[in-house]
Design a protein around this motif. Structure first.
Motif, short mmCIF file in Angstrom:
data_model
loop_
_atom_site.label_atom_id
_atom_site.label_comp_id
_atom_site.label_asym_id
_atom_site.label_seq_id
_atom_site.Cartn_x
_atom_site.Cartn_y
_atom_site.Cartn_z
N ASP A 1 -14.55 10.16 -13.15
CA ASP A 1 -14.77 11.22 -12.17
C ASP A 1 -14.12 12.52 -12.66
OD1 ASP A 1 -14.54 12.94 -9.85
OD2 ASP A 1 -15.10 11.17 -8.68
N PRO A 2 -14.83 13.64 -12.66
CA PRO A 2 -14.25 14.90 -13.15
C PRO A 2 -13.07 15.39 -12.34
CG PRO A 2 -16.38 15.28 -12.07
CD PRO A 2 -16.25 13.81 -12.27
N ALA A 3 -12.93 14.94 -11.13
CA ALA A 3 -11.80 15.40 -10.31
C ALA A 3 -10.47 14.92 -10.86
CB ALA A 3 -11.96 14.90 -8.87
N ARG A 4 -10.47 14.02 -11.82
CA ARG A 4 -9.22 13.55 -12.42
C ARG A 4 -8.43 14.69 -13.06
NH1 ARG A 4 -8.56 8.19 -13.67
NH2 ARG A 4 -7.58 8.69 -15.66
N ARG A 5 -9.05 15.79 -13.34
CA ARG A 5 -8.36 16.88 -14.02
C ARG A 5 -7.61 17.79 -13.05
NH1 ARG A 5 -13.15 16.25 -16.91
NH2 ARG A 5 -12.81 15.79 -19.12
N ARG A 6 -7.66 17.49 -11.76
CA ARG A 6 -7.00 18.35 -10.79
C ARG A 6 -5.88 17.57 -10.10
NH1 ARG A 6 -9.27 23.53 -10.10
NH2 ARG A 6 -11.06 23.63 -11.51
N LEU B 1 0.83 -1.21 0.00
CA LEU B 1 0.00 0.00 0.00
C LEU B 1 0.87 1.26 0.00
CD1 LEU B 1 -2.88 -0.83 2.51
CD2 LEU B 1 -3.12 -0.29 0.08
N ILE B 2 1.92 1.26 0.81
CA ILE B 2 2.81 2.42 0.86
C ILE B 2 3.43 2.67 -0.51
CG2 ILE B 2 4.94 3.35 1.86
CD1 ILE B 2 4.25 1.69 4.40
N SER B 3 3.91 1.60 -1.14
CA SER B 3 4.55 1.72 -2.45
C SER B 3 3.56 2.15 -3.52
CB SER B 3 5.18 0.39 -2.84
OG SER B 3 5.73 0.44 -4.13
N SER B 4 2.40 1.51 -3.56
CA SER B 4 1.39 1.84 -4.57
C SER B 4 0.91 3.27 -4.41
CB SER B 4 0.20 0.88 -4.47
OG SER B 4 0.60 -0.45 -4.72
N GLY B 5 0.69 3.68 -3.16
CA GLY B 5 0.23 5.03 -2.92
C GLY B 5 1.24 6.08 -3.35
N TRP B 6 2.51 5.85 -3.03
CA TRP B 6 3.53 6.83 -3.40
C TRP B 6 3.68 6.91 -4.92
CZ3 TRP B 6 8.01 7.05 -6.20
CH2 TRP B 6 8.76 8.22 -6.07
N THR B 7 3.67 5.77 -5.59
CA THR B 7 3.83 5.76 -7.05
C THR B 7 2.73 6.57 -7.73
OG1 THR B 7 4.90 3.58 -6.97
CG2 THR B 7 3.98 4.28 -9.08
N LYS B 8 1.48 6.33 -7.32
CA LYS B 8 0.36 7.06 -7.93
C LYS B 8 0.42 8.54 -7.59
CE LYS B 8 -1.86 3.78 -10.08
NZ LYS B 8 -2.05 3.82 -11.55
N LEU B 9 0.74 8.86 -6.34
CA LEU B 9 0.78 10.25 -5.93
C LEU B 9 1.89 11.01 -6.65
CD1 LEU B 9 -0.44 12.36 -4.05
CD2 LEU B 9 1.21 11.64 -2.31
N TYR B 10 3.04 10.39 -6.79
CA TYR B 10 4.17 11.05 -7.46
C TYR B 10 3.84 11.34 -8.92
CZ TYR B 10 8.85 11.66 -9.41
OH TYR B 10 9.96 12.14 -10.07
N ARG B 11 3.23 10.36 -9.60
CA ARG B 11 2.88 10.57 -11.01
C ARG B 11 1.81 11.65 -11.15
NH1 ARG B 11 2.50 4.19 -12.87
NH2 ARG B 11 4.76 3.78 -12.87
N ALA B 12 0.85 11.66 -10.24
CA ALA B 12 -0.21 12.65 -10.31
C ALA B 12 0.34 14.05 -10.07
CB ALA B 12 -1.30 12.33 -9.28
N GLN B 13 1.23 14.18 -9.11
CA GLN B 13 1.81 15.50 -8.83
C GLN B 13 2.62 16.02 -10.01
OE1 GLN B 13 3.92 14.59 -5.19
NE2 GLN B 13 2.28 15.43 -3.92
N ARG B 14 3.36 15.15 -10.66
CA ARG B 14 4.14 15.58 -11.82
C ARG B 14 3.24 15.98 -12.98
NH1 ARG B 14 9.46 12.43 -13.38
NH2 ARG B 14 9.58 14.41 -14.52
N SER B 15 2.07 15.35 -13.07
CA SER B 15 1.14 15.64 -14.17
C SER B 15 0.11 16.71 -13.79
CB SER B 15 0.41 14.36 -14.59
OG SER B 15 1.32 13.35 -14.97
N ARG B 16 0.20 17.23 -12.57
CA ARG B 16 -0.75 18.23 -12.10
C ARG B 16 -2.17 17.69 -12.13
NH1 ARG B 16 1.31 21.63 -9.06
NH2 ARG B 16 -0.37 23.12 -9.51
N MET B 17 -2.34 16.45 -11.64
CA MET B 17 -3.65 15.82 -11.60
C MET B 17 -3.91 15.28 -10.22
SD MET B 17 -3.49 13.65 -15.16
CE MET B 17 -5.07 12.89 -14.84
N LEU B 18 -5.17 15.08 -9.90
CA LEU B 18 -5.52 14.41 -8.66
C LEU B 18 -5.12 12.93 -8.73
CD1 LEU B 18 -9.04 15.68 -7.63
CD2 LEU B 18 -7.03 15.60 -6.17
N ALA B 19 -4.59 12.42 -7.65
CA ALA B 19 -4.28 10.99 -7.57
C ALA B 19 -5.54 10.27 -7.09
CB ALA B 19 -3.12 10.75 -6.61
N ILE B 20 -6.39 9.87 -8.03
CA ILE B 20 -7.64 9.21 -7.65
C ILE B 20 -7.85 7.90 -8.41
CG2 ILE B 20 -8.72 11.40 -7.05
CD1 ILE B 20 -10.33 11.10 -9.65
#
Length: 223
Positions: free
Chosen positions: A216-221, A115-134
């Protein structure tokens, strides 16, 4: 249950195991903010307390030795295997490393690090792409990394319960919940209704059976 090898006082193993697991957690979590470092430091303190009793000095066994010896007279409570208290108390007299609680602990620890690894991977990619990690694990729970830390600690409690780590566990869970709430307030201040809609669709810590829909429309944030 008897051996000439020392069961405790192995402070080199305390340092080695603490360093290995702390580094392992660091490689998965990669703390960056002061909040990240607080959660990681608390988790590290739990590990040090655990391994200090596992290999250094068995404080819990020492404090409970009278009661344990009277209730379970056939066990050498100052042998290393006896530190697996749940296996000993429930009558598992063969190798405790293959006992049901020990196996359960490995499942929980493995799931926690995943869970720690999966969460960090998704969050890091979302932050670099300026998107919500959802998406991915974030489609099921909003705080997978905090869940991961909790599962790892719970796994170690099943494997080697001690008075100190049992006392630390609820305090750390409370701390992680507060950190999660703080993150949510920041996200709401930044992304407003988009993040509020995400909160309404996805639970914080306990996943639902079905994830939030991918459209979900929040994917754009970002978050």
């Amino acid at each position: 249950m008897h051996s000439d090898a020392p069961a405790y006082g192995l402070w080199g193993l305390v340092i080695l195991n603490s360093a290995i697991f702390i580094f392992f957690a660091y490689s998965f979590y990669k703390p960056a903010t002061s909040r990240d470092w607080r959660s990681f430091s608390a988790f590290s303190a739990f590990l040090v307390a655990l391994f200090a009793e596992m290999y250094g000095f068995p404080l819990t066994i020492y404090l409970l030795s009278g009661w344990l010896q009277s209730r379970f007279p056939g066990v050498d409570w100052f042998s290393h295997d006896a530190g697996h208290l749940l296996e000993m108390m429930f009558g598992w007299r063969v190798n405790p490393h293959f006992g049901p609680f020990h196996i359960l602990s490995f499942v929980l620890i493995g799931a926690g690090f995943w869970l720690i690894s999966s969460g960090w991977t998704k969050l890091y990619r979302a932050q670099r792409s300026r998107m919500l990690a959802i998406d991915g694990i974030y489609a099921r729970i909003r705080h997978p990394q905090y869940d991961g830390f909790i599962l790892v600690m719970l796994g170690f409690l099943f494997q080697w319960p001690t008075i100190l780590t049992l006392a630390m566990f609820p305090v750390l869970v409370f701390m992680y919940v507060r950190l999660a709430r703080s993150e949510e307030r920041e996200a709401l201040a930044t992304f407003g209704e988009d993040y509020r809609a995400y909160m309404e669709r996805v639970p914080g810590f306990i996943p639902r059976l079905r994830p939030a829909p991918p459209h979900d429309p929040a994917r754009r944030r970002s978050f």
